[in-house]
Design a protein around this motif. Structure first.
Motif, PDB file in Angstrom:
ATOM      1  N   LEU A  42       0.849  -1.182   0.000  1.00 56.68           N
ATOM      2  CA  LEU A  42       0.000   0.000   0.000  1.00 56.68           C
ATOM      3  C   LEU A  42       0.888   1.237   0.000  1.00 56.68           C
ATOM      4  O   LEU A  42       1.704   1.422   0.905  1.00 56.68           O
ATOM      5  CB  LEU A  42      -0.894   0.002   1.247  1.00 56.68           C
ATOM      6  CG  LEU A  42      -1.635   1.297   1.595  1.00 56.68           C
ATOM      7  CD1 LEU A  42      -2.614   1.678   0.480  1.00 56.68           C
ATOM      8  CD2 LEU A  42      -2.368   1.151   2.929  1.00 56.68           C
TER       9      LEU A  42
ATOM     10  N   VAL B 203       3.426  -0.928   4.054  1.00 53.34           N
ATOM     11  CA  VAL B 203       2.885   0.400   3.828  1.00 53.34           C
ATOM     12  C   VAL B 203       4.045   1.317   3.475  1.00 53.34           C
ATOM     13  O   VAL B 203       5.003   1.443   4.250  1.00 53.34           O
ATOM     14  CB  VAL B 203       2.147   0.917   5.083  1.00 53.34           C
ATOM     15  CG1 VAL B 203       1.565   2.302   4.835  1.00 53.34           C
ATOM     16  CG2 VAL B 203       1.042  -0.058   5.489  1.00 53.34           C
TER      17      VAL B 203
ATOM     18  N   PHE C 136      -2.496   0.563   9.131  1.00 52.11           N
ATOM     19  CA  PHE C 136      -3.039  -0.097   7.946  1.00 52.11           C
ATOM     20  C   PHE C 136      -2.598  -1.555   7.831  1.00 52.11           C
ATOM     21  O   PHE C 136      -3.417  -2.430   7.548  1.00 52.11           O
ATOM     22  CB  PHE C 136      -2.620   0.653   6.682  1.00 52.11           C
ATOM     23  CG  PHE C 136      -3.488   1.828   6.343  1.00 52.11           C
ATOM     24  CD1 PHE C 136      -4.749   1.645   5.787  1.00 52.11           C
ATOM     25  CD2 PHE C 136      -3.053   3.120   6.564  1.00 52.11           C
ATOM     26  CE1 PHE C 136      -5.554   2.727   5.463  1.00 52.11           C
ATOM     27  CE2 PHE C 136      -3.844   4.212   6.238  1.00 52.11           C
ATOM     28  CZ  PHE C 136      -5.110   4.015   5.692  1.00 52.11           C
TER      29      PHE C 136
ATOM     30  N   THR D 280       5.190   7.481   6.178  1.00 52.92           N
ATOM     31  CA  THR D 280       4.963   6.163   6.754  1.00 52.92           C
ATOM     32  C   THR D 280       6.121   5.820   7.679  1.00 52.92           C
ATOM     33  O   THR D 280       7.177   6.438   7.616  1.00 52.92           O
ATOM     34  CB  THR D 280       4.845   5.102   5.646  1.00 52.92           C
ATOM     35  OG1 THR D 280       6.061   5.074   4.875  1.00 52.92           O
ATOM     36  CG2 THR D 280       3.679   5.422   4.716  1.00 52.92           C
TER      37      THR D 280
END
Length: 413
Positions: free
Chosen positions: A152, A192, A178, A158
């Motif tokens: 993702l 992520v 996530f 992140t």
């Protein structure tokens, strides 16, 4: 015991080298693989036979074999697209796309949606991503390989462990877990990543001669982002994805940025900043949430046509980006730069001020040697980078180790 471990490590390394060589070359012969990897012909034959039996590689069909000038034609090997699949997801401002990618790297199914990211709850964002993946997986055909990895990419910062979104201008919420949520929902490993980092991964895979050891990718969109590769490795921070070029300070206590601070490069070069300056609004005005592409293209056309606020707005943008790049070049030396996103379509009106700003920095001594490539659409690059990141994991951590060989074999039975 030590000898056994070393033998397993060697086997895994050799398998990874063969898979990587096939992925890079497309359909090489065993002789070509041996030349690239340095492994002996007998080792290549043994490994390739195992990988074919396991359903990871496949021999090219008749008519697709490569013939040498002399001797027997060489049989080409390719990645078996049905060996596995991965999922590439890209989440940005009011935009969400999910794609199913087969093992050869081809996108086979897409799901596109337009969630209102700025007004959704954190759980709502997670649910939107989960639903998109669910719709994608529901459309899988029986002959598609098992899904072994998901990546993702998100517009924002992140964490360095590739598990969560720490901060993003697309949502008022932070620390959204996530990876944990998606792994719980689907039972598939998830990473992520920052979207600009995935752009860098894609460019390195597509044009390795230009984008190899050191290069920068600068995203010019509603936000300003950067992916940085140093000595062949994607740069990340010790705690976060790093590379927040757009939030380096250009002008202390200057224009209002979407991040809540003032004076960032993005506050002068993002779409909303150019729009704000072109309309003669105060630099301290609240940034517009989203500027459509047609509006930005019209502003660029006006800047080309006549001197005025539009041209001055793009000049300010070029100046902010140029001073930022000059500071980076002073640290890392000039390297190839890819200008990515809609802003690349206005690079002709940005570049003069950009280069002028670079020339005023310590990094500007090599200004004439600095080159820029333009990539107008970041979306396929982000998807490609996610796919490459996920497939590399499958290649190295699953198939090279032999831990999912039985599953892959069943997928192609």
């Amino acid at each position: 015991m030590t000898v056994g471990v070393r033998h397993d490590d060697l086997r895994r390394r050799n398998r990874a080298m063969v898979i990587a060589a096939v992925r890079r070359a497309g359909q090489p012969s065993r002789t070509e693989i041996a030349a690239v990897t340095g492994l002996s012909n007998s080792t290549i034959s043994t490994i390739s036979a195992d990988l074919i039996e396991e359903g990871i590689l496949a021999q090219a069909k008749t008519g697709e074999t490569a013939a040498l000038k002399r001797g027997r034609p060489q049989v080409a090997l390719g990645l078996n697209p049905r060996a596995a699949t991965v999922v590439a997801i890209a989440l940005s401002l009011n935009s969400l796309s999910a794609s199913l990618i087969d093992y050869s790297g081809k996108a086979i199914i897409h799901d596109i949606s337009r969630p209102a990211t700025l007004t959704m709850t954190a759980s709502g964002l997670v649910e939107a991503v989960t639903a998109a993946i669910g719709r994608l997986l529901a459309r899988m055909e029986p002959d598609h390989g098992p899904v072994l990895r998901m990546t993702l990419a998100i517009q924002g910062i992140t964490d360095s462990e590739a598990r969560k979104l720490m901060w993003s201008p697309i949502t008022p919420h932070s620390d959204i877990q996530f990876a944990d949520a998606l792994e719980t929902a689907f039972g598939i490993p998830v990473t992520v990543e920052n979207d600009c980092n995935m752009i860098a991964v894609a460019l390195r895979g597509r044009a390795p001669d230009r984008y190899r050891d050191n290069f920068f990718t600068i995203l010019l969109s509603n936000g300003i982002g950067m992916g940085l590769v140093l000595r062949g490795e994607l740069f990340t921070g010790s705690h976060s994805s790093g590379g927040e070029f757009g939030h380096m300070i250009h002008m202390p206590d200057g224009a209002q940025c979407r991040c809540g601070r003032r004076g960032c490069i993005e506050a002068y070069a993002g779409n909303y900043a150019i729009f704000r300056h072109a309309r003669g609004e105060s630099e301290y005005a609240q940034p517009a949430a989203d500027i459509d592409d047609a509006t930005m293209l019209a502003l660029a056309a006006a800047a080309r046509d006549h001197d005025g606020r539009e041209r001055e707005a793009f000049r300010k943008a070029g100046e902010a980006i140029g001073f930022g790049l000059g500071s980076l070049f002073a640290l890392f030396d000039p390297a190839p730069v890819a200008i990515v996103g809609l802003g690349s379509s206005a690079f002709d009106v940005i570049e003069p001020a950009l280069r002028d700003a670079i020339s005023k920095t310590a990094g500007g001594q090599h200004n004439a040697a600095i080159s820029f490539d333009l990539e107008p659409d970041e979306t396929p690059l982000i998807r490609d980078g996610c796919a490459r990141q996920a497939l590399t994991f499958v290649d190295q951590d699953i198939f090279a180790a032999g831990t999912a060989v039985e599953t892959a074999g069943k997928a192609v039975a």
